[in-house]
Design an enzyme around this catalytic site. Structure first.
Site, short mmCIF file in Angstrom:
data_model
loop_
_atom_site.label_atom_id
_atom_site.label_comp_id
_atom_site.label_asym_id
_atom_site.label_seq_id
_atom_site.Cartn_x
_atom_site.Cartn_y
_atom_site.Cartn_z
N GLY A 1 0.81 -1.22 0.00
CA GLY A 1 0.00 0.00 0.00
C GLY A 1 0.84 1.27 0.00
CG ASP B 1 1.26 1.73 -11.66
OD1 ASP B 1 1.88 2.79 -11.86
OD2 ASP B 1 0.30 1.63 -10.90
C1 GLA Z 1 -1.55 4.70 -10.02
C2 GLA Z 1 -2.11 4.10 -11.30
C3 GLA Z 1 -1.34 4.62 -12.52
C4 GLA Z 1 -1.24 6.14 -12.52
C5 GLA Z 1 -0.77 6.65 -11.16
C6 GLA Z 1 -0.84 8.15 -11.06
O1 GLA Z 1 -0.25 4.24 -9.79
O2 GLA Z 1 -2.06 2.70 -11.26
O3 GLA Z 1 -1.97 4.15 -13.69
O4 GLA Z 1 -2.46 6.72 -12.89
O5 GLA Z 1 -1.56 6.11 -10.10
O6 GLA Z 1 0.08 8.73 -11.93
#
Ligand code: GLA
Length: 395
Positions: free
Chosen positions: A125, A175
């Protein structure tokens, strides 16, 4: 814990003499370009040495068994290859299960069950993408064990699909991309609209990237993440009445200023403003980095945090406190929250000689203001998800 213990544990838990194969998927930090991915803008993430290990073997039947050393109380979670539907009872195992389901639906064939043991050392988290890391760890394990040969970009998209259509978080591609495509000592500039990307070496010489964990946990599903996305979509739809753009990432700050009155609600205008300016900042940041101008890069990081605080409103007391404290220290080039926000981690670029004093001082300020400790780690930038040699596990 060492390698032979982990293998022993695998054999014990799954009652087998067969040695597993080993896979690893990193976590990620994002240097700049926050909440721009689902807005068709650019991001600039890098994959880090913390991540998720997956040990796996084929079973010869149609049963899937999952075990996580991070959630031992959940025990071995079992399901059948013929029923990969989301199941609340399966808790964390829905992430690897979802990956298997999406890969199967895409037409890749595997007709045998698996034993999979996961171990992650990404703080939970903390906004370093532990969920995308487990998705990609499952993805590369599946690919390796069944020799599936999945194009890497496709694998990345499968991971995003797990989040969007299986778990129910409307996240962007950043990500999974960072984790699937990572390269040692490089960050990636990704155009989230076209998926065109380029690697940029991160050579900081006498500086280091420090990850500052606020230890304020957040879960994306429960957070305001989907709401922010919705607000940006509403703003975009209003801009599209006059402009022929397909995302907020198509607008320069100047074009935004000229047309912002098309957005009827103040709050949506602020959200869109962040998305547009942050995208421009990200492009500028890469230029500065390429020119060796680390100081300007740091300033852009600071501006990014302020925009996420004031216009996007995703920082909160803990992130603001740790970033503000970082800004006040000697030898700091820049600092900002990283990831979705609402708690989790921030990053700072700090002169190596000052790192110890930095951690001490920021730690003190944070504890006094918030009442509990922040944690600090030096980020090292590693390769993306792949099979590893068993000796490399937990090295
Ligand atoms: C999370 C989401 C990503 C992106 C970020 C903010 O990590 O999984 O896709 O939107 O927030 O940049």
């Amino acid at each position: 814990m060492n390698t032979s213990n982990l293998i022993k544990e695998f054999k014990n838990i799954f009652q087998t003499n067969q040695s597993p194969r080993s896979f690893f998927a990193p976590g990620r930090i994002n240097l700049i370009g926050e909440h721009t991915d689902y807005n068709g803008g650019h991001v600039f993430p890098a994959s880090i040495s913390f991540g998720t290990y997956a040990l796996g073997r084929k079973r010869g039947d149609r049963t899937l068994r999952f075990y996580s050393k991070n959630f031992p109380e959940a025990g071995v979670i079992e399901c059948e290859l013929d029923n990969l539907a989301y199941d609340e009872k399966h808790d964390w195992a829905n992430y690897p299960k979802g990956m298997l389901k999406i890969v199967k639906e895409a037409g890749y064939e595997f007709e045998e069950g698996l034993d999979l043991l996961f171990y992650g050392n990404i703080p939970n988290g903390a906004g370093l993408s532990s969920s995308a890391s487990i998705e990609l760890a499952a993805g590369v394990a599946l690919e390796g064990l069944f020799d599936l040969n999945i194009a890497r970009l496709e694998m990345v998209q499968f991971g995003q699909k797990v989040e969007n259509s299986y778990i129910g978080v409307n996240s962007g591609i950043m990500d999974q991309f960072a984790i699937g495509m990572g390269k040692k000592d490089h960050a990636m500039l990704l155009n989230c609209q076209t998926l065109a990307y380029e690697y940029a070496p991160i050579v900081l010489e006498d500086h280091a990237i420090i990850i500052m964990n606020t230890n304020k946990q957040r879960t994306l599903t429960g957070s305001k993440y989907n709401e922010r996305r919705q607000q940006c979509e509403t703003a975009l739809a209003e801009l599209q009445i006059k402009l022929s753009i397909s995302s907020l990432g198509d607008l320069t700050p100047e074009e935004f200023e000229l047309n912002q009155s098309l957005i009827s609600q103040d709050i949506n205008r602020k959200r869109a403003k962040h998305a547009v300016y942050e995208n421009a900042r990200t492009l500028k940041a890469l230029e500065k980095l390429r020119a060796g101008d680390l100081f300007s890069f740091g300033e852009l990081m600071n501006e990014s945090h302020l925009s996420l605080q004031q216009d996007y409103e995703v920082t909160g007391l803990e992130l603001d406190t740790v970033v503000q404290a970082a800004w006040e220290q000697n030898g700091v080039i820049g600092a900002r929250m990283t990831g979705a926000g609402f708690g989790g981690c921030a990053i700072a670029i700090v002169e190596k000689e000052q790192v110890e004093a930095f951690q001490q001082k920021v730690g003190d300020i944070y504890r006094r203001a918030i009442g509990y400790d922040a944690d600090f780690y030096i980020a090292s930038i590693h390769d993306g998800a792949k099979e590893i040699k068993i000796e490399e596990v937990l090295k």
